[in-house]
Design an enzyme around this catalytic site. Sequence first.
Site, short mmCIF file in Angstrom:
data_model
loop_
_atom_site.label_atom_id
_atom_site.label_comp_id
_atom_site.label_asym_id
_atom_site.label_seq_id
_atom_site.Cartn_x
_atom_site.Cartn_y
_atom_site.Cartn_z
N CYS A 171 -1.89 13.47 -6.60
CA CYS A 171 -0.67 12.85 -6.06
C CYS A 171 0.21 13.89 -5.38
O CYS A 171 0.86 13.59 -4.38
CB CYS A 171 0.09 12.12 -7.14
N GLU A 189 5.74 6.48 -11.18
CA GLU A 189 5.27 7.71 -10.52
C GLU A 189 4.17 7.27 -9.57
O GLU A 189 3.09 6.88 -10.01
CB GLU A 189 4.68 8.67 -11.57
#
Length: 495
Positions: free
Chosen positions: A280, A246
């Site tokens: 993010c 990720e």
Amino acid sequence: MTTTVTSSGAHPTPATFESLDPRTGDVVGVHPVHDEAAVRAAVERAGQAARWWHELGFAARRRRLEAWRKALVNRLEDLAAAIVAETGKPLDDARLELVLTIDHLDWAARNAERVLGPRRVSPGLLMANQAATLAYPPLGVVGVIGPWNYPVFTPMGSIAYALAAGNAVVFKPSELTPGVGIALVDTLSEIVDGRPLLQVVTGLAGTGAALCRAPGIGKIAFTGSTATAKRVMAACAENLTPVLVECGGKDALIVDADADLRAAADAAVWGGLANAGQTCVGVERVYVVEAVAERFTAEVVERASRVRAGAEIGPMASPSQAGIVARHVEDALARGGRAVVGGVGSVDGPFVDPVVIVDVPEDSVAVVEETFGPLLVVNRVPDVDEAVRRANASGYGLGAAVFSKRRGPQIAARLCCGMVAVNGVISFAGIPALPFGGVGDSGFGRIHGEDGLREFTRPQAVARRRFPLPSVTSFRRQGALMKALVGLVRLRHGR
Ligand code: NAD
């Protein structure tokens, strides 16, 4: 970092490192740098715990995970304080992170058996004499490497789902937030009678690399930057250890001509500036349709001007992070962008006040690279088609947001990324049933939801013969049988 040698000089005590309060630079804690031997020992211990945990079965695991969920609720304020001490984020942001984490843990615990428990599937016509079953047993030991920006929520996207799937976990928190990692792991210890089901190893890059190389690791779940992900994958390649990565993002928010402009501006400002932009799935680029650009930008300016570093948002996690923001702001302005909120002077030590820049060339670093700071680029586009084209032009593909009254889902379907919020921002991350993850430079694999549970298992297919039938998979098969079989396939699939 320090290395100390005992007075005899024979056994060096482990090297240590300090975690700091980014607001002040004060030392929050001193932690050991776990070396290769320490990491391997942790993985070995985890192997035993993993067997115990797996054998408990779904119901007993669920009871313990629900007890953990309650413990997290009871310890919410302590954990929030630990998050604030090492990230400097506002206390309510830390609380929100924990609230979402607890909801995810609950979902993973409640749904693991439904998603992963053994089930029968149809054997199909040709194999009608077989019983076909599918199960998802755990991988054993999962290594979780986490970032600092959401030091509980982000790693728990892997930890909670890996544990619910029946694995043990060795967790390497970011070197900026080791105290949070330790506090989190402590909350489970009592519930599993001190068994090493969830352990923490602290340290810098070397500790993470040792975890990737440790024999006995079933999978590495990494969350962090794209550059580090490549190093993680290279280390994992040595043992053919599977990885879930990720990574970063450059999420776009699209504003259509019929959008609720106030709601869109509110979402752009929160999505871009919350957590000082260190998210993010934060909004980094806004593409607004020309017809409403002026009104939308005015709403953004009004809201962003009220957000102050040190009040609504915390500091940058590290001096290097502030340096990146400064470089992006300077480049955007030098190439003709126009600051409508803040500017170069907004970067002041660890605290960076919001910066909003309009009309930034698409090849400037502020549009191409992940900024990870409170900088919002707002660019006008002639229509939604162009907005979609530009949103998809990034090498990243993590999340996105769309504001449109009439065609939100249609626009969302054209975006090349893992998650889209329609008439909202980052909402998908708070819905445990939705998988979370990206494409391209944002990584691959999924945490959260059913996919997030399966990510930490290996599908196991079992076909059991229920009654004998003349077989074609035998050297004694009859030609007539093959002929009949081909005839059957012609009938069924050939028309
Ligand atoms: P980072 O890549 O610097 O570090 C992440 C972790 O990897 C840390 O624990 C670090 O110690 C460890 N590490 C560093 N080098 C390593 C190596 N060679 N081998 C193994 N481990 C190593 O990332 P960061 O600065 O902590 O976090 C910020 C980044 O994380 C941003 O790019 C952000 O977008 C991304 N992020 C992504 C998600 C997501 O879910 N996609 C969530 C949060 C943050």
